[in-house]
Design a protein around this motif. Structure first.
Motif, PDB file in Angstrom:
ATOM      1  N   ASP A  11      18.874  68.589 -21.357  1.00 37.46           N
ATOM      2  CA  ASP A  11      17.570  68.830 -21.970  1.00 37.46           C
ATOM      3  C   ASP A  11      16.917  69.970 -21.177  1.00 37.46           C
ATOM      4  N   ASP A  13      14.444  71.960 -21.800  1.00 37.74           N
ATOM      5  CA  ASP A  13      12.984  71.946 -21.708  1.00 37.74           C
ATOM      6  C   ASP A  13      12.545  71.040 -20.564  1.00 37.74           C
ATOM      7  N   LEU A  14      13.193  69.893 -20.413  1.00 34.32           N
ATOM      8  CA  LEU A  14      12.880  68.977 -19.317  1.00 34.32           C
ATOM      9  C   LEU A  14      13.249  69.590 -17.972  1.00 34.32           C
ATOM     10  N   ASN A  16      13.354  72.753 -17.186  1.00 30.93           N
ATOM     11  CA  ASN A  16      12.368  73.792 -16.867  1.00 30.93           C
ATOM     12  C   ASN A  16      11.011  73.202 -16.508  1.00 30.93           C
ATOM     13  N   GLU A  17      10.621  72.107 -17.162  1.00 29.97           N
ATOM     14  CA  GLU A  17       9.374  71.434 -16.795  1.00 29.97           C
ATOM     15  C   GLU A  17       9.441  70.931 -15.357  1.00 29.97           C
ATOM     16  N   LYS A  18      10.583  70.332 -14.991  1.00 28.99           N
ATOM     17  CA  LYS A  18      10.743  69.811 -13.630  1.00 28.99           C
ATOM     18  C   LYS A  18      10.747  70.935 -12.598  1.00 28.99           C
ATOM     19  N   LEU A  20       9.246  73.833 -12.864  1.00 25.31           N
ATOM     20  CA  LEU A  20       7.869  74.318 -12.762  1.00 25.31           C
ATOM     21  C   LEU A  20       6.992  73.325 -11.996  1.00 25.31           C
ATOM     22  N   ARG A  21       7.150  72.041 -12.246  1.00 27.02           N
ATOM     23  CA  ARG A  21       6.369  71.023 -11.538  1.00 27.02           C
ATOM     24  C   ARG A  21       6.700  71.043 -10.047  1.00 27.02           C
ATOM     25  N   GLU A  24       4.965  73.947  -8.506  1.00 26.11           N
ATOM     26  CA  GLU A  24       3.532  73.699  -8.339  1.00 26.11           C
ATOM     27  C   GLU A  24       3.260  72.800  -7.146  1.00 26.11           C
ATOM     28  N   ARG A  45      10.581  85.193 -13.267  1.00 27.95           N
ATOM     29  CA  ARG A  45       9.981  85.068 -14.593  1.00 27.95           C
ATOM     30  C   ARG A  45       9.570  86.439 -15.131  1.00 27.95           C
TER      31      ARG A  45
END
Length: 75
Positions: A11, A13-14, A16-18, A20-21, A24, A45
């Motif tokens: 996944d 999208d998941l 990439n979310e992880k 990015l998180r 942060e 990026r």
């Protein structure tokens, strides 16, 4: 930044979310502790807006020689 090449069950999208998180959290911690950080995520990026991802990443996560050159130029 992870590209869709690992395998069909990923996944992205998941992933990439992880990523990015995690970035942060790391940036917030570094700021609180006054630790200097080089934000390679933003470096890659921005560069990926102009060049194909396989030029900078072997698998969407690990840099190619060109990706390492970009990192050294950022430092």
């Amino acid at each position: 930044i992870a590209r869709r090449s690992w395998f069909d069950g990923t996944d992205y999208d998941l992933v990439n979310e992880k990523i990015l998180r995690y970035k942060e959290l790391l940036m917030n911690y570094a700021s609180e502790e006054k630790i200097p950080v080089i934000d390679f995520y933003e470096t890659f990026r921005r560069e990926l807006e102009a060049v194909p991802s396989d030029l900078l990443f072997s698998d969407g996560l690990h840099p190619t020689p060109s990706g390492h050159i970009l990192m050294s130029q950022t430092v």
